[in-house]
Design a protein around this motif. Sequence first.
Motif, PDB file in Angstrom:
ATOM      1  N   GLU A 147       0.879  -1.168   0.000  1.00  0.00           N
ATOM      2  CA  GLU A 147       0.000   0.000   0.000  1.00  0.00           C
ATOM      3  C   GLU A 147       0.916   1.217   0.000  1.00  0.00           C
ATOM      4  N   THR A 148       0.517   2.259  -0.700  1.00  0.00           N
ATOM      5  CA  THR A 148       1.479   3.298  -1.067  1.00  0.00           C
ATOM      6  C   THR A 148       0.938   4.710  -0.883  1.00  0.00           C
ATOM      7  N   THR A 149       1.775   5.693  -1.253  1.00  0.00           N
ATOM      8  CA  THR A 149       1.361   7.091  -1.183  1.00  0.00           C
ATOM      9  C   THR A 149       0.567   7.517  -2.412  1.00  0.00           C
ATOM     10  N   GLY A 150       0.552   6.693  -3.451  1.00  0.00           N
ATOM     11  CA  GLY A 150      -0.148   7.045  -4.679  1.00  0.00           C
ATOM     12  C   GLY A 150       0.039   5.969  -5.720  1.00  0.00           C
ATOM     13  N   THR A 178       3.013   0.468   3.456  1.00  0.00           N
ATOM     14  CA  THR A 178       2.933  -0.846   4.104  1.00  0.00           C
ATOM     15  C   THR A 178       3.203  -1.917   3.059  1.00  0.00           C
ATOM     16  N   ALA A 179       3.655  -3.066   3.522  1.00  0.00           N
ATOM     17  CA  ALA A 179       3.906  -4.191   2.622  1.00  0.00           C
ATOM     18  C   ALA A 179       3.742  -5.484   3.389  1.00  0.00           C
ATOM     19  N   CYS A 180       3.451  -6.539   2.638  1.00  0.00           N
ATOM     20  CA  CYS A 180       3.303  -7.852   3.257  1.00  0.00           C
ATOM     21  C   CYS A 180       3.856  -8.920   2.323  1.00  0.00           C
ATOM     22  N   ILE A 181       4.545  -9.876   2.894  1.00  0.00           N
ATOM     23  CA  ILE A 181       4.918 -11.106   2.202  1.00  0.00           C
ATOM     24  C   ILE A 181       4.302 -12.246   3.001  1.00  0.00           C
ATOM     25  N   VAL A 182       3.487 -13.061   2.348  1.00  0.00           N
ATOM     26  CA  VAL A 182       2.854 -14.181   3.033  1.00  0.00           C
ATOM     27  C   VAL A 182       3.142 -15.457   2.254  1.00  0.00           C
ATOM     28  N   ALA A 185      -7.122   7.380   2.984  1.00  0.00           N
ATOM     29  CA  ALA A 185      -8.504   6.905   2.936  1.00  0.00           C
ATOM     30  C   ALA A 185      -8.579   5.466   2.426  1.00  0.00           C
ATOM     31  N   VAL A 186      -7.590   5.050   1.634  1.00  0.00           N
ATOM     32  CA  VAL A 186      -7.571   3.688   1.095  1.00  0.00           C
ATOM     33  C   VAL A 186      -7.004   2.701   2.108  1.00  0.00           C
ATOM     34  N   HIS A 187      -5.812   3.024   2.654  1.00  0.00           N
ATOM     35  CA  HIS A 187      -5.136   2.031   3.510  1.00  0.00           C
ATOM     36  C   HIS A 187      -5.123   2.377   4.995  1.00  0.00           C
ATOM     37  N   GLY A 188      -5.539   3.585   5.355  1.00  0.00           N
ATOM     38  CA  GLY A 188      -5.697   3.921   6.765  1.00  0.00           C
ATOM     39  C   GLY A 188      -4.466   4.418   7.487  1.00  0.00           C
ATOM     40  N   ALA A 226     -10.017  -5.641   2.564  1.00  0.00           N
ATOM     41  CA  ALA A 226      -9.437  -5.206   1.290  1.00  0.00           C
ATOM     42  C   ALA A 226      -8.675  -3.902   1.467  1.00  0.00           C
ATOM     43  N   HIS A 227      -7.597  -3.763   0.715  1.00  0.00           N
ATOM     44  CA  HIS A 227      -6.714  -2.599   0.745  1.00  0.00           C
ATOM     45  C   HIS A 227      -5.852  -2.539   2.008  1.00  0.00           C
ATOM     46  N   SER A 228      -5.681  -3.678   2.646  1.00  0.00           N
ATOM     47  CA  SER A 228      -4.574  -3.823   3.582  1.00  0.00           C
ATOM     48  C   SER A 228      -3.642  -4.835   2.931  1.00  0.00           C
ATOM     49  N   ALA A 229      -2.334  -4.601   3.037  1.00  0.00           N
ATOM     50  CA  ALA A 229      -1.387  -5.390   2.266  1.00  0.00           C
ATOM     51  C   ALA A 229      -1.475  -6.878   2.590  1.00  0.00           C
ATOM     52  N   ASP A 230      -1.643  -7.215   3.873  1.00  0.00           N
ATOM     53  CA  ASP A 230      -1.664  -8.629   4.231  1.00  0.00           C
ATOM     54  C   ASP A 230      -2.915  -9.325   3.707  1.00  0.00           C
ATOM     55  N   ALA A 231      -4.072  -8.681   3.832  1.00  0.00           N
ATOM     56  CA  ALA A 231      -5.313  -9.280   3.330  1.00  0.00           C
ATOM     57  C   ALA A 231      -5.263  -9.463   1.821  1.00  0.00           C
TER      58      ALA A 231
END
Length: 240
Positions: A14-17, A27-31, A58-61, A163-168
């Motif tokens: 999830e990013t700034t744009g 934010t980032a996730c590797i699962v 507003a997208v990722h909080g 949705a719109h959280s990197a891990d999910a």
Amino acid sequence: MSWHLGRLAGFDTETTGVDVETDRIVTACIVEVGGNTPPLTANWLINPGVDIPEAATAVHGVTTEKAKTEGQPAEEGIAELVAGLTQIVLAGTPLVIMNAPYDLTLLDREARRYGVQPLSEVVGDELHVVDPRVIDKQVDKFRRGKRTLTDLCGHYRVKLDGAHSADADAIAACRVAWRLGQRYPRLADMPVWELHKAQAGWHAEWAEGFEAHLRSKGDADAVIDRSWPLVPQQREGGGE
């Protein structure tokens, strides 16, 4: 054993744009999932070093204040991300990335920004990506509607929590990839290196067709990038 029945590693940011050349990872996730092995999840909250626009929050909080007070320095976080992905790729695990040219290109530019050797340069041809967005467009070309991760989860009956959280999103992309392998035997029968190569061709074919469509509708300057899974750096110092 088919690629979709073995270990898969989802990656999402999830990013700034949405500009891969200038925007930053927040934010980032590797699962890692599947392969009859317990899941492993690693999450990052990064201080991008710039203000996070309200639209992105507003997208990722994640607010600018939260990133500054709780996030790790960007240089450190990006280095850890590249190292983590390198380890997974060199272990032979496919990376599942929804819309790979976005996340991988953004990570590439971030790495160059902080003097970290980019993933593509470290792993070379060992990189094997499964992109549910590209595959879905190929196997079900004429289905109407959008092809976002949320849409694909609905179509393939995959659970998507948060949705719109990197891990999910990373976990959901792996689930969609598994569904694709289950539903389409011709995908399951492909070695992952062959599937990777095929996706590059499928994306280029789609991009060419979509570009022609836009131009036929009056957008004479429409250009759709054919690059997959990563947009090459076009100029020295790109990503600054």
